[in-house]
Write a protein that holds these residues in place. Structure first.
Motif, PDB file in Angstrom:
ATOM      1  N   LYS A 167      40.913  39.810  40.174  1.00 59.68           N
ATOM      2  CA  LYS A 167      40.944  41.155  39.603  1.00 59.68           C
ATOM      3  C   LYS A 167      39.564  41.624  39.180  1.00 59.68           C
ATOM      4  O   LYS A 167      39.394  42.791  38.835  1.00 59.68           O
ATOM      5  CB  LYS A 167      41.909  41.188  38.414  1.00 59.68           C
ATOM      6  N   SER A 183      40.252  45.456  40.902  1.00 59.62           N
ATOM      7  CA  SER A 183      41.113  45.602  39.723  1.00 59.62           C
ATOM      8  C   SER A 183      42.557  45.890  40.111  1.00 59.62           C
ATOM      9  O   SER A 183      43.480  45.632  39.341  1.00 59.62           O
ATOM     10  CB  SER A 183      40.588  46.720  38.821  1.00 59.62           C
ATOM     11  N   ARG A 184      42.790  46.415  41.310  1.00 57.14           N
ATOM     12  CA  ARG A 184      44.141  46.734  41.782  1.00 57.14           C
ATOM     13  C   ARG A 184      44.651  45.674  42.748  1.00 57.14           C
ATOM     14  O   ARG A 184      45.416  45.976  43.671  1.00 57.14           O
ATOM     15  CB  ARG A 184      44.156  48.107  42.452  1.00 57.14           C
ATOM     16  N   GLU A 202      48.317  45.439  43.625  1.00 58.54           N
ATOM     17  CA  GLU A 202      48.953  46.582  44.279  1.00 58.54           C
ATOM     18  C   GLU A 202      48.887  46.490  45.801  1.00 58.54           C
ATOM     19  O   GLU A 202      49.217  47.460  46.491  1.00 58.54           O
ATOM     20  CB  GLU A 202      48.295  47.882  43.800  1.00 58.54           C
ATOM     21  N   TYR A 222      43.371  52.207  46.975  1.00 55.32           N
ATOM     22  CA  TYR A 222      42.615  52.979  45.988  1.00 55.32           C
ATOM     23  C   TYR A 222      42.705  54.482  46.222  1.00 55.32           C
ATOM     24  O   TYR A 222      42.064  55.249  45.498  1.00 55.32           O
ATOM     25  CB  TYR A 222      41.144  52.541  46.002  1.00 55.32           C
TER      26      TYR A 222
END
Length: 542
Positions: free
Chosen positions: A242, A246-247, A250, A355
């Protein structure tokens, strides 16, 4: 009187006899410190002997402690060049020439710790916990040199000379008097790079030292363990997933065990976002300088950036996300993501979709990096007939396709102009940090099947490739994006934290770059992680 002399001789004889007995037994006369076998001792000599032994013990303990401190001193983390270098801008030797200055800067980024924190101990003293004093370790500085106000040093620009000769590392250059002079790369520190980091200052202020707990199986505190084989994806890489994206949860794809190289090749998201902001800001401010558009593009509303080693898209996505920034929203950023590995380009396209990157903001080009560099000169795409004279491409490209809604194709997708280029080539494996001072010429090797002035088809049949080192790569990139007038173009070179700025300066001079270049420390949570070298007109003023 004779009787007295006889008594004295008897006493001396007895003493010598006792000494001889002790020597035969391997003992010193006062070894029995408790008075045993020393019936004639009145106790004074035993007490004195005991004190001597106590003093000897104290000296041994002191010496042992000194040796331990000596060992601790040497096991401290060795500082990198960029952390320990000193200014040499005012110590240029009179017999040398300084066509390029290395400006050292620092940016401090903060990330939320990925691992649980633990207060390890309270700081006892500055010398034991923090090594904040700068070390004067600039071996290239000449203490005997005097201050020279060279006109070459006053320019705050960088550019590429119009040289088509084969690249080689130069050690000297002709001065104004026509004589060959050795290169000297002065170092100048920006105010941001002087003194301890804010992280270190806060830690010292709180009088505490923190250590992060490394949980087993790559768990970073969220309870998710490493699902991949440890030999393919080590736990430490999984724990920082992460930090890279950071995603990640997802749907981000970093390659898994099939492409483990990506796990240590992706630029951490915080650093990638900062580099994107700096490059866009540099180009924007360069355009506004004097009302001139100092860029190859005639459209001031578009900024075209190329990520020459895209990988799975960390930096490319950060560049494209600049379109969602609040300031200067009128300028759109167009990103060209290049890589010679098609599966990685598809991963990058998939990650860009996670993103929410606009489909018109980025294109993915499947091509060799050297081939792409040969397509440009001073920020403009060269004509096809000129390319055919310079090189023959043996790389076969597939037809234009769509992946996650983004265009993926060959060199036909390359734009006509470039405003900036980002270089993040492979550093040579995980051992780059163990090599002492990192030298791009020795560690960075790019294979290319484009051979200028040779029969490429014959080379292809024989299975031979041309190896391009990190120095030659910088020369090709500077020729592709920087111009002769020292006013157009921006080039960023992403390198390990242990890169030597003087060596990089020598490589830049050999590549035709002059004026100044900036070496920025990318500090995350108080630690230098990477270095970004910028070659352009607009730099931090020292």
């Amino acid at each position: 009187m004779a009787e007295a002399d006889g008594n004295c001789n008897s006493i001396i004889h007895a003493a010598n006899l006792g000494k001889n007995v002790n020597e035969k037994k391997g003992k010193r006369p006062h070894d029995d410190i408790d008075g045993i076998n020393n019936d004639d001792d009145d106790g004074g000599s035993a007490l004195m002997t005991k004190q001597n032994h106590n003093n000897d013990n104290k000296r041994r303990r002191k010496k042992k402690k000194k040796n331990i401190n000596h060992i601790k001193k040497h096991v401290k983390r060795k500082k990198n060049w960029i952390e320990s270098c000193s200014e040499s801008i005012h110590r240029i030797p009179t017999a040398a020439i300084a066509p390029l200055t290395c400006v050292v800067t620092r940016v401090e980024l903060e990330e939320k710790p990925l691992l649980p924190g633990l207060v390890l101990k309270e700081i006892r003293s500055d010398s034991e916990s923090l090594d904040l004093a700068p070390v004067d370790n600039d071996s290239n500085a000449d203490n005997g040199g005097e201050k020279v106000d060279s006109p070459k040093m006053s320019k705050n620009v960088s550019g590429k000379s119009n040289s088509t000769s084969p690249w080689k590392l130069l050690t000297s250059k002709k001065g104004d008097d026509g004589e060959d002079k050795k290169f000297f790369v002065p170092v100048q520190k920006h105010s941001s790079a002087i003194g301890p980091t804010k992280w270190q200052q806060n830690r010292k202020k709180n009088n505490q030292e923190y250590q992060y707990l490394h949980l087993p199986d790559g768990d970073n505190g969220d309870g998710v363990k490493n699902p991949y084989p440890k030999e393919a994806v080590p736990d430490k890489f999984w724990a920082q997933r992460k930090r890279l994206f950071s995603r990640y949860d997802e749907g981000i794809d970093i390659g898994g065990e099939n492409d483990s190289e990506m796990w240590y090749s992706v630029t951490p998201e915080s650093i990638a976002n900062h580099i994107a902001q700096r490059m866009v800001k540099m180009i924007s401010q360069s355009r506004m300088n004097g009302g001139n558009i100092d860029t190859a593009s005639d459209d001031s509303n578009n900024i075209v950036l190329m990520d020459l080693f895209c990988g799975c898209g960390g930096n490319s996505i950060a560049f494209a996300r600049m379109n969602s920034r609040e300031d200067n929203s009128s300028q759109s950023v167009k990103v060209v993501a290049v890589d010679n590995n098609l599966p990685r380009l598809k991963m990058a396209a998939k990650n860009a979709a996670v993103y929410g990157v606009d489909r018109c903001s980025i294109v993915f080009v499947h091509a060799n990096a050297i081939e792409v560099l040969n397509c440009y000169r001073h920020g403009y795409k060269t004509k096809d007939e000129e390319n055919n004279e310079n090189y023959i491409s043996s790389v076969k490209h597939g037809q234009l396709q769509t992946c996650s809604g983004y265009k993926v194709g060959g060199v036909e997708l390359l734009p006509d102009v470039l405003d900036g280029m980002f270089l993040s080539p492979p550093w040579g494996g995980l051992s780059y940090d163990d090599a002492g001072q990192y030298n791009p010429m020795e560690s960075i090797i790019i294979k290319s099947n484009i051979i200028q002035g040779h029969d490429t088809l014959k080379q292809q049949v024989e299975g031979k490739f041309m190896n391009i080192n990190g120095g030659e790569l910088l020369g090709l990139a500077a020729n592709a994006v920087l111009d002769d007038t020292n006013s157009i173009g921006l080039l960023a070179y992403f390198l390990p934290r242990n890169t030597n700025g003087v060596i990089l300066g020598q490589i830049a001079v050999s590549s035709g770059v002059n004026g100044r270049f900036e070496m920025e420390q990318n500090v995350v949570n108080g630690k230098v992680k990477t270095i970004t070298a910028y070659f352009c007109r607009y730099l931090h003023q020292p």
